[in-house]
Design a protein around this motif. Sequence first.
Motif, PDB file in Angstrom:
ATOM      1  N   LEU A 150       0.745  -1.076   0.060  1.00  0.00           N
ATOM      2  CA  LEU A 150      -0.060   0.074  -0.085  1.00  0.00           C
ATOM      3  C   LEU A 150       0.786   1.208   0.017  1.00  0.00           C
ATOM      4  N   ALA A 151       0.291   2.314  -0.158  1.00  0.00           N
ATOM      5  CA  ALA A 151       0.735   3.719   0.024  1.00  0.00           C
ATOM      6  C   ALA A 151       0.849   4.137   1.481  1.00  0.00           C
ATOM      7  N   ALA A 152       1.710   4.042   2.167  1.00  0.00           N
ATOM      8  CA  ALA A 152       1.641   4.151   3.626  1.00  0.00           C
ATOM      9  C   ALA A 152       2.005   5.602   3.948  1.00  0.00           C
ATOM     10  N   THR A 153       1.460   6.231   4.885  1.00  0.00           N
ATOM     11  CA  THR A 153       2.028   7.731   5.340  1.00  0.00           C
ATOM     12  C   THR A 153       3.212   7.494   6.181  1.00  0.00           C
ATOM     13  N   ILE A 154       3.709   8.684   6.427  1.00  0.00           N
ATOM     14  CA  ILE A 154       4.888   8.546   7.685  1.00  0.00           C
ATOM     15  C   ILE A 154       4.152   8.185   9.032  1.00  0.00           C
ATOM     16  N   PRO A 155       5.052   7.506   9.924  1.00  0.00           N
ATOM     17  CA  PRO A 155       4.412   7.220  11.012  1.00  0.00           C
ATOM     18  C   PRO A 155       4.131   8.444  11.890  1.00  0.00           C
ATOM     19  N   TYR A 156       2.860   8.319  12.761  1.00  0.00           N
ATOM     20  CA  TYR A 156       2.389   9.670  13.425  1.00  0.00           C
ATOM     21  C   TYR A 156       2.296   9.188  15.012  1.00  0.00           C
ATOM     22  N   PHE A 157       2.820   8.023  15.407  1.00  0.00           N
ATOM     23  CA  PHE A 157       2.536   7.421  16.830  1.00  0.00           C
ATOM     24  C   PHE A 157       3.557   6.366  16.950  1.00  0.00           C
ATOM     25  N   GLU A 158       4.320   6.615  17.939  1.00  0.00           N
ATOM     26  CA  GLU A 158       5.233   5.366  18.513  1.00  0.00           C
ATOM     27  C   GLU A 158       4.609   4.534  19.615  1.00  0.00           C
ATOM     28  N   PHE A 159       4.640   3.304  19.453  1.00  0.00           N
ATOM     29  CA  PHE A 159       3.957   2.494  20.478  1.00  0.00           C
ATOM     30  C   PHE A 159       4.784   1.168  20.791  1.00  0.00           C
ATOM     31  N   HIS A 160       4.834   0.623  21.976  1.00  0.00           N
ATOM     32  CA  HIS A 160       5.561  -0.381  22.281  1.00  0.00           C
ATOM     33  C   HIS A 160       4.819  -1.702  22.565  1.00  0.00           C
ATOM     34  N   GLU A 161       5.500  -2.859  22.035  1.00  0.00           N
ATOM     35  CA  GLU A 161       4.672  -4.268  22.546  1.00  0.00           C
ATOM     36  C   GLU A 161       5.152  -4.520  23.813  1.00  0.00           C
ATOM     37  N   VAL A 162       4.295  -4.746  24.782  1.00  0.00           N
ATOM     38  CA  VAL A 162       4.797  -4.901  25.895  1.00  0.00           C
ATOM     39  C   VAL A 162       3.981  -6.329  26.578  1.00  0.00           C
ATOM     40  N   LEU A 211      -6.125 -13.839  30.836  1.00  0.00           N
ATOM     41  CA  LEU A 211      -5.049 -13.807  31.592  1.00  0.00           C
ATOM     42  C   LEU A 211      -5.338 -13.896  33.281  1.00  0.00           C
ATOM     43  N   ARG A 212      -6.370 -12.947  33.499  1.00  0.00           N
ATOM     44  CA  ARG A 212      -6.863 -12.810  34.831  1.00  0.00           C
ATOM     45  C   ARG A 212      -7.375 -14.225  35.288  1.00  0.00           C
ATOM     46  N   GLY A 213      -8.249 -14.865  34.207  1.00  0.00           N
ATOM     47  CA  GLY A 213      -8.813 -16.067  34.560  1.00  0.00           C
ATOM     48  C   GLY A 213      -7.947 -17.093  34.672  1.00  0.00           C
ATOM     49  N   GLY A 214      -6.583 -17.166  34.395  1.00  0.00           N
ATOM     50  CA  GLY A 214      -5.445 -18.123  34.550  1.00  0.00           C
ATOM     51  C   GLY A 214      -5.362 -18.960  33.333  1.00  0.00           C
ATOM     52  N   ARG A 215      -6.121 -18.714  32.289  1.00  0.00           N
ATOM     53  CA  ARG A 215      -5.927 -19.477  31.189  1.00  0.00           C
ATOM     54  C   ARG A 215      -4.983 -18.955  30.335  1.00  0.00           C
ATOM     55  N   LEU A 216      -4.348 -17.854  30.463  1.00  0.00           N
ATOM     56  CA  LEU A 216      -2.874 -17.591  29.976  1.00  0.00           C
ATOM     57  C   LEU A 216      -2.112 -17.174  30.943  1.00  0.00           C
ATOM     58  N   ASP A 217      -0.711 -16.963  30.689  1.00  0.00           N
ATOM     59  CA  ASP A 217       0.400 -16.656  31.771  1.00  0.00           C
ATOM     60  C   ASP A 217       0.820 -14.999  31.301  1.00  0.00           C
ATOM     61  N   ALA A 218       0.542 -14.702  30.097  1.00  0.00           N
ATOM     62  CA  ALA A 218       0.847 -13.439  29.808  1.00  0.00           C
ATOM     63  C   ALA A 218      -0.001 -12.882  28.443  1.00  0.00           C
ATOM     64  N   VAL A 219       0.028 -11.463  28.158  1.00  0.00           N
ATOM     65  CA  VAL A 219      -0.457 -11.226  26.880  1.00  0.00           C
ATOM     66  C   VAL A 219       0.588 -10.095  26.398  1.00  0.00           C
ATOM     67  N   LEU A 220       0.759 -10.241  24.924  1.00  0.00           N
ATOM     68  CA  LEU A 220       1.590  -9.364  24.438  1.00  0.00           C
ATOM     69  C   LEU A 220       0.872  -8.419  23.385  1.00  0.00           C
ATOM     70  N   LEU A 221       0.834  -7.185  23.783  1.00  0.00           N
ATOM     71  CA  LEU A 221       0.007  -6.261  22.731  1.00  0.00           C
ATOM     72  C   LEU A 221       0.596  -4.896  23.049  1.00  0.00           C
ATOM     73  N   ASP A 222       0.071  -4.022  22.318  1.00  0.00           N
ATOM     74  CA  ASP A 222       0.511  -2.479  22.312  1.00  0.00           C
ATOM     75  C   ASP A 222       0.338  -1.731  23.621  1.00  0.00           C
ATOM     76  N   ASN A 223       1.281  -0.905  23.985  1.00  0.00           N
ATOM     77  CA  ASN A 223       1.167  -0.529  25.316  1.00  0.00           C
ATOM     78  C   ASN A 223      -0.189   0.333  25.508  1.00  0.00           C
ATOM     79  N   ILE A 224      -0.556   0.897  24.588  1.00  0.00           N
ATOM     80  CA  ILE A 224      -2.059   1.558  24.629  1.00  0.00           C
ATOM     81  C   ILE A 224      -3.050   0.740  24.943  1.00  0.00           C
ATOM     82  N   ILE A 225      -2.938  -0.523  24.296  1.00  0.00           N
ATOM     83  CA  ILE A 225      -4.141  -1.506  24.632  1.00  0.00           C
ATOM     84  C   ILE A 225      -3.826  -2.099  25.883  1.00  0.00           C
TER      85      ILE A 225
END
Length: 319
Positions: A105-117, A175-189
């Motif tokens: 695709l034709a992508a714009t410049i990035p406008y926000f920096e996020f981190h996978e946490v 995760l809270r219910g114990g069915r996962l040990d961790a979640v990896l997603l954007d720091n905003i989420i």
Amino acid sequence: MSVTRRSAFVVLVLAFTAAAHALTPILHWGGDAEGGAPFVEADPNDPSNLRGFDVEVAGEIAKGLGRRPEFAQVSFSDIDQSVQRGDFDIGMSGVEDTPARRKMLAATIPYFEFHEVLTVRAEDRGKFATLAALRGRRVGTLGGTIAYEKLLAAQKTDGVICVSYDDDVHPYADLRGGRLDAVLLDNIIAARSMRRVPGLYTEPLPVATSHYIGVLATTNTALRDRVDEVLRARMRDGTLERIYRKWKIWDDYQPAFFASVLSAEKAVQQHEKRTAEGGATQDLGIVLRYIPALLRASLITIVLSCAAMALAVLVGVFI
């Protein structure tokens, strides 16, 4: 002014305003309102209105282009295909910057920096600070994302068990219910989910860094370039910072990120200037190299002309 005239004036003003609004070009932008805040969501107080930082960024882009924004709902996983098909002008809704997306695709410049946490249960704080520490453990994420690709790679290198979801809500509940040990997603989420689900903790060390971008059809590079100009201008004048602070997503990483985007623009401009100057210098050099040859050719032409004239005079004498 009488009541009748005042009423007529108000009607004329409203009619003129409506006509002007109807004549204003539209920027059609697509996103997934079901993804929720702080990206895009229906206003709880008025579901006919949208709110979110991506909504406001889209509004600034439209204003900078002299258009008015109009939203088109599309599922997150279909944004790329829909914009390429021409369903709307630009896709924005936490769209991640990836090499594959830029190639397609034709992508714009990035406008926000996020981190996978990594987010874990509060009682596991410090226990699973890295993917390597999660060997043999179940780690959830949203499918089709950078985090998902990261987990697939960690599944091979670190032995984690990747669990893919169709949304970013259920992983944290599991995760809270114990069915996962961790979640990896954007720091905003992650921050949003911690407010919604008690008893969670997000590890401070980022697993990866990336950026949000807008995407347009590959044939729409002219509009993409104009959007880039608007985004840079809104970085410079503080508008994007104001929006991010309003939605509580501004952090210590953003100033350096903004500076890197704007310095990259300056570097491109300097390169183009040097290229243009280099081209002019190269053209002059070519001309200078050919001057001796041109002079020799001119001298030969003069000599031949003189010789031809002398011969013509001599022949004339004998005739």
